[in-house]
Write an enzyme that holds these catalytic residues in place. Structure first.
Site, mmCIF file in Angstrom:
data_model
loop_
_atom_site.group_PDB
_atom_site.id
_atom_site.type_symbol
_atom_site.label_atom_id
_atom_site.label_comp_id
_atom_site.label_asym_id
_atom_site.label_seq_id
_atom_site.Cartn_x
_atom_site.Cartn_y
_atom_site.Cartn_z
ATOM 1 N N LYS A 52 0.806 -1.236 0.019
ATOM 2 C CA LYS A 52 0.024 -0.084 0.058
ATOM 3 C C LYS A 52 0.907 1.199 0.002
ATOM 4 O O LYS A 52 0.473 2.271 -0.629
ATOM 5 C CB LYS A 52 -0.973 -0.096 1.195
ATOM 6 C CG LYS A 52 -2.054 -1.164 1.084
ATOM 7 C CD LYS A 52 -2.575 -1.210 2.534
ATOM 8 C CE LYS A 52 -3.695 -2.462 2.239
ATOM 9 N NZ LYS A 52 -4.311 -3.071 3.609
ATOM 10 N N GLN A 96 -3.968 -1.343 9.713
ATOM 11 C CA GLN A 96 -4.073 -2.767 9.150
ATOM 12 C C GLN A 96 -4.660 -3.996 10.320
ATOM 13 O O GLN A 96 -4.267 -3.872 11.311
ATOM 14 C CB GLN A 96 -2.457 -3.069 8.815
ATOM 15 C CG GLN A 96 -2.524 -4.471 8.291
ATOM 16 C CD GLN A 96 -3.167 -4.730 6.891
ATOM 17 O OE1 GLN A 96 -3.140 -3.498 6.111
ATOM 18 N NE2 GLN A 96 -3.710 -5.730 6.533
ATOM 19 N N ASP A 119 -11.136 3.262 4.675
ATOM 20 C CA ASP A 119 -11.646 2.020 4.450
ATOM 21 C C ASP A 119 -13.109 1.676 4.378
ATOM 22 O O ASP A 119 -13.817 0.778 3.900
ATOM 23 C CB ASP A 119 -11.278 1.010 5.879
ATOM 24 C CG ASP A 119 -9.841 0.223 5.394
ATOM 25 O OD1 ASP A 119 -9.618 0.038 4.339
ATOM 26 O OD2 ASP A 119 -9.262 -0.193 6.364
#
Length: 297
Positions: A52, A96, A119
């Site tokens: 990422k 994460q 997210d």
């Protein structure tokens, strides 16, 4: 001929398409930024975060890498999130998952500023999605929509079956399918571990999205001719390879490909799209927080 939907190619198009929006932000002296927070020593999580970070650098997004000791108190993670929430130089925050057992993952999601929740998992953003006014669509379901669009798959009036009911993929995917919106308007069935006669449900579908996390649980006998199959699963199974394993989806690819009109491979299907849509959400987050309108691909 079955259309093999190339997630790498579609993801590359999304990343390229973000260039104009990033240039528009740059004209307003804004550089989008994403903070990734890793509280784990799991090699897979470390790899995901590294990928990422690389994606951000590739398209011109500032990447802020924060690593916390997995044994640190939960309050250290909460305080870190609070600091990032208050930092005007941070547009997006991604913690994460999974986090260590002593950390409440739902508390983590609630802690993130909804405007920085790229997210799309904060309860406020989930509510907006269900209400049909999404701020940020969760990355994987949004990526599935982009794949279907790239393959010219019509969702309007289609019978869609989502196999799996996770908060990350299954539930938001079903919500996107039923919305009165582009790439929605599908008649949608959600199947799960208590579903009776799963094969009957999947055989009746025009579109099957497999997201249950069970290796190769759906095979060609469970599908109708010409169906579109989107395989979200990515499972590591033992194999006679140099690494000792191989990655397979929730769909038995070879038999499904014989039935499908279009299908995503594993790897190289949905995975690249999840990462691309994270960048998409980060650019949108910068646009919203700095009040700079942009055109997103």
């Amino acid at each position: 001929m079955t259309d093999i939907i190339d997630g790498n190619a579609v993801a590359a198009d999304v990343r390229d398409g973000l260039g104009d929006a990033i240039d528009t932000l740059a004209d307003a002296d804004v550089t989008p930024s994403l903070a990734t927070v890793l509280m784990s020593d799991d090699p897979a999580s470390e790899t995901y975060v590294s990928m990422k970070q690389d994606d951000c650098e590739e398209v011109g997004i500032d990447a802020i890498d924060i690593e916390l000791d997995p044994d640190a108190p939960a309050e250290e993670l909460y305080d870190t999130i609070d600091d990032l929430n208050d930092d005007p130089e941070v547009d997006g925050i991604l913690v994460q998952m999974p986090v260590p057992d002593h950390v409440d993952d739902r508390a983590v999601l609630r802690r993130i500023d909804p405007l920085k929740d790229v997210d799309g998992f904060h309860p406020e953003n989930v509510g907006r999605l269900v209400a049909g006014n999404a701020r940020y669509k969760p990355c994987t379901p949004h990526g599935v929509q982009k794949l279907l669009a790239a393959a010219d798959v019509e969702t309007d009036g289609a019978d869609a079956v989502v196999v799996g009911r996770s908060d990350i993929v299954g539930k938001p995917m079903a919500n996107l399918f039923v919305q009165k919106d582009e790439y929605g308007n599908a008649t949608t069935t959600v199947c799960h571990s208590r579903t009776e006669d799963l094969a009957a449900k999947t055989r009746a579908a025009d579109i099957v999205v497999a997201a249950a996390g069970v290796p190769e649980m759906i095979d060609g006998d469970m599908l109708s001719e010409g169906v579109t199959v989107v395989d979200v699963g990515i499972n590591r199974v033992d194999a006679d390879t140099e690494k000792g394993y191989e990655l397979v989806g929730d769909v038995e690819y070879e038999s499904a490909k014989e039935k499908a009109g279009a299908i995503t491979p594993v790897p190289g299907g949905v995975g690249p799209m999840t990462r691309a849509m994270l960048l998409w959400n980060t650019v949108k987050a910068a646009s919203l927080q700095h009040d700079v309108p942009v055109d997103l691909p």
